[in-house]
Design a protein around this motif. Structure first.
Motif, PDB file in Angstrom:
ATOM      1  N   VAL A  50       0.858  -1.192   0.000  1.00 41.53           N
ATOM      2  CA  VAL A  50       0.000   0.000   0.000  1.00 41.53           C
ATOM      3  C   VAL A  50       0.892   1.239   0.000  1.00 41.53           C
ATOM      4  O   VAL A  50       1.690   1.435   0.915  1.00 41.53           O
ATOM      5  CB  VAL A  50      -0.940   0.024   1.219  1.00 41.53           C
ATOM      6  CG1 VAL A  50      -1.737   1.325   1.258  1.00 41.53           C
ATOM      7  CG2 VAL A  50      -1.889  -1.175   1.180  1.00 41.53           C
ATOM      8  N   ALA A  51       0.751   2.061  -1.028  1.00 38.44           N
ATOM      9  CA  ALA A  51       1.533   3.294  -1.161  1.00 38.44           C
ATOM     10  C   ALA A  51       0.603   4.490  -0.978  1.00 38.44           C
ATOM     11  O   ALA A  51      -0.451   4.563  -1.613  1.00 38.44           O
ATOM     12  CB  ALA A  51       2.206   3.347  -2.523  1.00 38.44           C
ATOM     13  N   VAL A  52       0.983   5.409  -0.117  1.00 31.50           N
ATOM     14  CA  VAL A  52       0.110   6.536   0.254  1.00 31.50           C
ATOM     15  C   VAL A  52       0.762   7.857  -0.116  1.00 31.50           C
ATOM     16  O   VAL A  52       1.959   8.062   0.118  1.00 31.50           O
ATOM     17  CB  VAL A  52      -0.180   6.535   1.770  1.00 31.50           C
ATOM     18  CG1 VAL A  52      -1.144   7.658   2.134  1.00 31.50           C
ATOM     19  CG2 VAL A  52      -0.735   5.183   2.209  1.00 31.50           C
ATOM     20  N   ILE A  53      -0.016   8.752  -0.698  1.00 37.57           N
ATOM     21  CA  ILE A  53       0.441  10.112  -0.960  1.00 37.57           C
ATOM     22  C   ILE A  53      -0.568  11.077  -0.361  1.00 37.57           C
ATOM     23  O   ILE A  53      -1.780  10.891  -0.513  1.00 37.57           O
ATOM     24  CB  ILE A  53       0.607  10.390  -2.478  1.00 37.57           C
ATOM     25  CG1 ILE A  53       0.936  11.877  -2.723  1.00 37.57           C
ATOM     26  CG2 ILE A  53      -0.614   9.981  -3.260  1.00 37.57           C
ATOM     27  CD1 ILE A  53       1.222  12.224  -4.175  1.00 37.57           C
ATOM     28  N   GLN A  54      -0.084  12.081   0.356  1.00 37.05           N
ATOM     29  CA  GLN A  54      -0.970  13.145   0.824  1.00 37.05           C
ATOM     30  C   GLN A  54      -0.370  14.471   0.415  1.00 37.05           C
ATOM     31  O   GLN A  54       0.851  14.620   0.309  1.00 37.05           O
ATOM     32  CB  GLN A  54      -1.194  13.069   2.335  1.00 37.05           C
ATOM     33  CG  GLN A  54       0.031  13.241   3.202  1.00 37.05           C
ATOM     34  CD  GLN A  54      -0.266  12.938   4.661  1.00 37.05           C
ATOM     35  OE1 GLN A  54      -0.466  11.792   5.039  1.00 37.05           O
ATOM     36  NE2 GLN A  54      -0.280  13.980   5.492  1.00 37.05           N
ATOM     37  N   MET A  55      -1.231  15.438   0.171  1.00 41.62           N
ATOM     38  CA  MET A  55      -0.755  16.700  -0.398  1.00 41.62           C
ATOM     39  C   MET A  55       0.045  17.503   0.600  1.00 41.62           C
ATOM     40  O   MET A  55       0.933  18.263   0.224  1.00 41.62           O
ATOM     41  CB  MET A  55      -1.946  17.527  -0.915  1.00 41.62           C
ATOM     42  CG  MET A  55      -1.538  18.599  -1.910  1.00 41.62           C
ATOM     43  SD  MET A  55      -0.705  17.878  -3.341  1.00 41.62           S
ATOM     44  CE  MET A  55       0.061  19.342  -4.043  1.00 41.62           C
ATOM     45  N   ALA A  56      -0.259  17.353   1.874  1.00 45.83           N
ATOM     46  CA  ALA A  56       0.457  18.120   2.898  1.00 45.83           C
ATOM     47  C   ALA A  56       0.334  17.398   4.225  1.00 45.83           C
ATOM     48  O   ALA A  56      -0.561  16.572   4.413  1.00 45.83           O
ATOM     49  CB  ALA A  56      -0.114  19.527   3.017  1.00 45.83           C
ATOM     50  N   GLU A  57       1.237  17.718   5.137  1.00 45.55           N
ATOM     51  CA  GLU A  57       1.155  17.183   6.488  1.00 45.55           C
ATOM     52  C   GLU A  57       0.400  18.170   7.362  1.00 45.55           C
ATOM     53  O   GLU A  57       0.993  19.059   7.969  1.00 45.55           O
ATOM     54  CB  GLU A  57       2.560  16.921   7.039  1.00 45.55           C
ATOM     55  CG  GLU A  57       3.270  15.766   6.363  1.00 45.55           C
ATOM     56  CD  GLU A  57       4.595  15.460   7.017  1.00 45.55           C
ATOM     57  OE1 GLU A  57       4.598  15.025   8.183  1.00 45.55           O
ATOM     58  OE2 GLU A  57       5.627  15.687   6.358  1.00 45.55           O
ATOM     59  N   GLN A  58      -0.901  18.058   7.344  1.00 43.85           N
ATOM     60  CA  GLN A  58      -1.748  18.892   8.186  1.00 43.85           C
ATOM     61  C   GLN A  58      -2.680  17.971   8.975  1.00 43.85           C
ATOM     62  O   GLN A  58      -2.884  16.818   8.598  1.00 43.85           O
ATOM     63  CB  GLN A  58      -2.495  19.941   7.341  1.00 43.85           C
ATOM     64  CG  GLN A  58      -3.326  19.360   6.212  1.00 43.85           C
ATOM     65  CD  GLN A  58      -4.808  19.467   6.512  1.00 43.85           C
ATOM     66  OE1 GLN A  58      -5.242  19.055   7.579  1.00 43.85           O
ATOM     67  NE2 GLN A  58      -5.566  19.993   5.585  1.00 43.85           N
ATOM     68  N   PRO A  59      -3.233  18.448  10.085  1.00 46.72           N
ATOM     69  CA  PRO A  59      -3.964  17.565  11.005  1.00 46.72           C
ATOM     70  C   PRO A  59      -5.025  16.680  10.369  1.00 46.72           C
ATOM     71  O   PRO A  59      -5.096  15.485  10.671  1.00 46.72           O
ATOM     72  CB  PRO A  59      -4.566  18.549  12.006  1.00 46.72           C
ATOM     73  CG  PRO A  59      -3.602  19.691  12.038  1.00 46.72           C
ATOM     74  CD  PRO A  59      -3.128  19.831  10.618  1.00 46.72           C
ATOM     75  N   ALA A  60      -5.864  17.232   9.504  1.00 42.64           N
ATOM     76  CA  ALA A  60      -6.945  16.429   8.916  1.00 42.64           C
ATOM     77  C   ALA A  60      -6.377  15.304   8.062  1.00 42.64           C
ATOM     78  O   ALA A  60      -6.819  14.146   8.155  1.00 42.64           O
ATOM     79  CB  ALA A  60      -7.869  17.315   8.085  1.00 42.64           C
ATOM     80  N   PHE A  61      -5.394  15.604   7.216  1.00 39.70           N
ATOM     81  CA  PHE A  61      -4.821  14.585   6.335  1.00 39.70           C
ATOM     82  C   PHE A  61      -4.030  13.556   7.141  1.00 39.70           C
ATOM     83  O   PHE A  61      -4.047  12.361   6.822  1.00 39.70           O
ATOM     84  CB  PHE A  61      -3.927  15.229   5.280  1.00 39.70           C
ATOM     85  CG  PHE A  61      -4.647  16.193   4.372  1.00 39.70           C
ATOM     86  CD1 PHE A  61      -6.024  16.123   4.209  1.00 39.70           C
ATOM     87  CD2 PHE A  61      -3.951  17.174   3.676  1.00 39.70           C
ATOM     88  CE1 PHE A  61      -6.689  17.004   3.373  1.00 39.70           C
ATOM     89  CE2 PHE A  61      -4.607  18.056   2.844  1.00 39.70           C
ATOM     90  CZ  PHE A  61      -5.980  17.983   2.688  1.00 39.70           C
ATOM     91  N   ASN A  62      -3.334  14.003   8.180  1.00 39.69           N
ATOM     92  CA  ASN A  62      -2.618  13.052   9.044  1.00 39.69           C
ATOM     93  C   ASN A  62      -3.596  12.106   9.737  1.00 39.69           C
ATOM     94  O   ASN A  62      -3.311  10.917   9.906  1.00 39.69           O
ATOM     95  CB  ASN A  62      -1.797  13.805  10.088  1.00 39.69           C
ATOM     96  CG  ASN A  62      -0.614  14.550   9.484  1.00 39.69           C
ATOM     97  OD1 ASN A  62      -0.222  14.299   8.347  1.00 39.69           O
ATOM     98  ND2 ASN A  62      -0.048  15.478  10.234  1.00 39.69           N
ATOM     99  N   ALA A  63      -4.744  12.653  10.138  1.00 37.62           N
ATOM    100  CA  ALA A  63      -5.763  11.831  10.795  1.00 37.62           C
ATOM    101  C   ALA A  63      -6.305  10.775   9.830  1.00 37.62           C
ATOM    102  O   ALA A  63      -6.571   9.637  10.228  1.00 37.62           O
ATOM    103  CB  ALA A  63      -6.900  12.709  11.322  1.00 37.62           C
ATOM    104  N   VAL A  64      -6.474  11.150   8.567  1.00 35.27           N
ATOM    105  CA  VAL A  64      -6.917  10.184   7.558  1.00 35.27           C
ATOM    106  C   VAL A  64      -5.894   9.052   7.451  1.00 35.27           C
ATOM    107  O   VAL A  64      -6.251   7.870   7.444  1.00 35.27           O
ATOM    108  CB  VAL A  64      -7.096  10.863   6.181  1.00 35.27           C
ATOM    109  CG1 VAL A  64      -7.320   9.806   5.093  1.00 35.27           C
ATOM    110  CG2 VAL A  64      -8.263  11.836   6.201  1.00 35.27           C
ATOM    111  N   ARG A  65      -4.620   9.424   7.375  1.00 35.65           N
ATOM    112  CA  ARG A  65      -3.569   8.407   7.251  1.00 35.65           C
ATOM    113  C   ARG A  65      -3.535   7.484   8.473  1.00 35.65           C
ATOM    114  O   ARG A  65      -3.395   6.269   8.347  1.00 35.65           O
ATOM    115  CB  ARG A  65      -2.205   9.078   7.056  1.00 35.65           C
ATOM    116  CG  ARG A  65      -1.090   8.105   6.702  1.00 35.65           C
ATOM    117  CD  ARG A  65       0.239   8.812   6.545  1.00 35.65           C
ATOM    118  NE  ARG A  65       0.828   9.168   7.819  1.00 35.65           N
ATOM    119  CZ  ARG A  65       1.137  10.402   8.191  1.00 35.65           C
ATOM    120  NH1 ARG A  65       0.893  11.430   7.387  1.00 35.65           N
ATOM    121  NH2 ARG A  65       1.692  10.636   9.374  1.00 35.65           N
ATOM    122  N   ASP A  66      -3.699   8.070   9.655  1.00 36.39           N
ATOM    123  CA  ASP A  66      -3.698   7.266  10.884  1.00 36.39           C
ATOM    124  C   ASP A  66      -4.869   6.282  10.887  1.00 36.39           C
ATOM    125  O   ASP A  66      -4.725   5.112  11.252  1.00 36.39           O
ATOM    126  CB  ASP A  66      -3.783   8.169  12.115  1.00 36.39           C
ATOM    127  CG  ASP A  66      -2.510   8.975  12.338  1.00 36.39           C
ATOM    128  OD1 ASP A  66      -1.461   8.632  11.747  1.00 36.39           O
ATOM    129  OD2 ASP A  66      -2.573   9.966  13.098  1.00 36.39           O
TER     130      ASP A  66
END
Length: 344
Positions: A50-66
């Motif tokens: 599983v390879a993950v890309i997020q546009m930025a390290e901000q709280p909402a996107f980090n929470a999605v990844r977690d």
């Protein structure tokens, strides 16, 4: 044996353990190299990747990844053991996002997870065959990721973070059964604005509302005037999680109070700031939901056959003080299942 031969023999004997250690080390390196080559070339590593890309390290996107990772772990896919996991942040840079997308396209993981619209668009441009699951994309159609949320087709689907319009309008009807008209203020400059109003209008018709009146703004300092104009001609005001309008939410609440019109909202924060009720969801839960879709793909489902999903784990919030100030009685069925938002 003469003394010279004896010394040579003893020297060789002393060196023998070191020679054997060196050979063992060399053999170990060769075995590792062969194993890695087998995994890379022969596909011996059968663990899902599983390879993950997020546009930025901000709280909402980090929470999605977690949430995504926790859902995978709970399903038995543990990083380093039963799962190959990699993630990269584009650091709000479209060029970097494109580079990561090309890297993942070449690596061909089992599933690529793209968090946020820009990263999902970069992946969709570069990847045509590898399964892709997006997350935290409010308007998948407007972002040109899918043509139909019910039947995405191709190699991509995912979870949208669009405000839950249906539940919100149903909540307005539950609290104000006689309401017929809804007022909405939104920033016309946002990409998802048109889609949002279309969704509200379509859902309102299904739930017995006769009209949705929308007023557009382009900056927060325009919200007060827009709210004042709109409040006198509708039965309820609905504030979706629009950053421009949220920045001036108190102006909307004040306009509602002056006209005796309740304000409903799409976030817990908005209810705490004066709206009488609304639903919210957490981005961690969005991540868990995304993870569940990824598990389906790992087990053989095709993304194009999976309908786009929307936030399922909704939390209802109420502001009794705001309701009382407007003379609105919150039904017992609402208060029984709601969280009370503490005023900010």
């Amino acid at each position: 044996m003469n003394s010279r031969k004896a010394m040579v023999f003893l020297s060789r004997a002393k060196l023998m353990p070191f020679v054997l250690m060196g050979l063992a080390a060399l053999l170990n390196v060769l075995l590792i190299s062969c194993s890695q080559a087998a995994q890379t070339v022969g596909g011996a590593d059968e663990r899902p990747f599983v390879a993950v890309i997020q546009m930025a390290e901000q709280p909402a996107f980090n929470a999605v990844r977690d949430g995504l990772k926790d859902e995978l772990t709970e399903a038995g896919y543990v990083e380093g053991e039963t799962l190959r996991w990699e993630w990269r942040s584009a650091r709000i840079n479209p060029v970097t996002a494109a580079q990561i997308a090309r890297k993942y396209a070449a690596a061909r993981p089992t599933v690529i997870v793209a968090i946020a619209p820009a990263s999902a668009q970069a992946i969709a441009t570069a990847v045509k065959k590898t399964p892709v699951i997006f997350s935290a994309v409010s308007d998948p159609v407007g972002s040109a990721l899918v043509e139909d949320t019910a039947k995405p087709g191709q190699n991509i689907s995912g979870v949208s973070d669009l405000s839950p319009i249906g539940p919100h309008l149903a909540l307005i009807k539950e609290i104000l059964p006689a309401a017929k008209t809804i007022g909405v203020i939104y920033d016309a400059g946002t990409k998802s604005a048109a889609r949002l109003i279309e969704s509200i209008t379509a859902e309102a018709a299904e739930q017995g509302f006769t009209e949705v009146k929308g007023v557009t703004v382009f900056a927060s300092d325009e919200v007060s005037e827009a709210a004042g104009t709109l409040a006198g001609s509708v039965d309820a005001l609905y504030v979706p999680p629009d950053k421009t309008v949220m920045a001036a939410l108190e102006a909307v609440v004040e306009a509602g109070e002056n006209s005796g019109v309740p304000v409903f909202a799409g976030s817990e924060e908005a209810v705490a700031r004066g709206a009488i009720a609304g639903f919210s969801f957490s981005y961690y839960d969005i991540g868990r939901q995304t993870g569940a879709m990824v598990v389906k793909v790992i087990k053989g489902s095709r993304p194009g056959e999976l309908p786009v999903e929307y936030a399922e784990n909704l939390q209802l919030h109420i502001n009794p003080a705001a309701a009382t100030a407007l003379g609105v009685t919150l039904p017992a069925a609402v208060t029984a299942r709601a969280n009370i938002a503490e005023p900010i």
